[in-house]
Design an enzyme around this catalytic site. Sequence first.
Site, short mmCIF file in Angstrom:
data_model
loop_
_atom_site.label_atom_id
_atom_site.label_comp_id
_atom_site.label_asym_id
_atom_site.label_seq_id
_atom_site.Cartn_x
_atom_site.Cartn_y
_atom_site.Cartn_z
CE LYS A 40 -70.23 -99.00 -36.67
NZ LYS A 40 -69.15 -98.03 -36.51
CE1 TYR A 259 -72.00 -129.91 -21.39
CE2 TYR A 259 -72.92 -127.72 -21.80
CZ TYR A 259 -72.84 -129.08 -22.11
OH TYR A 259 -73.57 -129.58 -23.14
C1 LIG Z 1 -69.42 -97.02 -35.70
C2 LIG Z 1 -68.88 -95.68 -36.02
C3 LIG Z 1 -69.51 -94.53 -35.53
C4 LIG Z 1 -70.61 -94.57 -34.50
O1 LIG Z 1 -69.98 -94.78 -33.24
P1 LIG Z 1 -70.77 -94.94 -31.86
O2 LIG Z 1 -69.69 -95.05 -30.85
O3 LIG Z 1 -71.57 -96.18 -31.97
O4 LIG Z 1 -71.60 -93.73 -31.69
C5 LIG Z 1 -69.03 -93.30 -35.97
N1 LIG Z 1 -67.97 -93.22 -36.82
C6 LIG Z 1 -67.32 -94.31 -37.27
C7 LIG Z 1 -66.17 -94.16 -38.18
C8 LIG Z 1 -67.75 -95.58 -36.87
O5 LIG Z 1 -67.10 -96.65 -37.32
#
Ligand SMILES: *Cc1c(COP(=O)(O)O)cnc(C)c1O
Length: 366
Positions: A40, A259
Amino acid sequence: MPTATGGANSLLTIDLEALAENYRRLRGRLEGARCGAAVKADGYGLGIAEVAPKLWAAGCRDFYAATLEEGAVLRALLPEAAIYIFNGLLPGDETGFVEHGLVPVLNDPGQIERWAVHCRAHGPLPAAVHCDTGMARLGLTPEDTEALLAEPGSLAAFSHLQVMSHLACADTPGAEMNAAQRQAFARIAAALPDATASLANSSGIFLGAGFHFDLARPGIALYGGNPTPEAANPMRQVVRLQGRILQVRQIDAPQTVGYGATFRAQQPMRLATVAAGYADGYFRSLSNRGHAWVGEERVAVVGRVSMDLITLDVTGLPEREVVPGGLVDLLSPEEGVNALAAEAGTIPYEILTALGRRYQRSYRGR
Ligand SMILES: *Cc1c(COP(=O)(O)O)cnc(C)c1O
């Protein structure tokens, strides 16, 4: 140190061989279970067009994205992969899922019913059902899950079923919640013996074989994040970020830097100004806290991180090693995203998914 070959941008190098090696390492820990991949958010910011085909070539067949749009992009890259969409099936999205051959992760009884109605009308399709066991985020509530297990008739409409849940504390091996979630999920999986059961994210894989079930779905560990934050990182670094030095200057005490004049020199110093700032995902929380590397030397960020720039204290380094057009490592060659995340007060996930668009990107091991 490497020097410029033109262009004033900083360099982001993504090592696809390290990604594939990380996939093989994770798969190697799973006895009897398959290894999928969470891709994702553009492959955790690293570029889905490069990441997904490399994982496929390494043997991955199950891919998880968050949205229908991400799934459509993924489908164009991987015609034969199983692609699951975490965010679920919102009303009207059925045709999009069918068009791109995506599997919705059904998150409530209404979604299950809607996909079942669609399947009864058009022929069976695969489905995933997310049963929440402790996140209270997405998925069937425990009550909904009980009702489904008591009356699983609607599931017969699907050609194949995956049942999944998500661990809240997988990166804390001592957390009591892990065993409780594992137990709750094992019950659900046992009640649906024909379904493919998936529980473990990256850290979940390291909690032991009892968490593996049929299919794991790691994300961050593939990309070099440490799935065992309490121990040494078993994964290879995938990302190298090299900041371009734009200017080197000498300052005198009591001159201030940046800044808000938050840093004041106590003695004469030499500073290197580097082309990365919060607009590039170099977090502002790294102001007066972050570090970079010139070869083996660790140098400190002094002053505030600005939109496009940071300033590094390079006092004491040989002058020929720090020159305009030259490069410094903004991620530690050994610790990488984990160290920077710790300094920024965040997690490697946020560092990776915030990596900016202005870096000159290149991929190794295509
Ligand atoms: C993002 C996600 C994963 C992967 O998790 P990691 O901690 O990056 O290994 C697995 N399951 C779900 C539901 C997620 O949203």
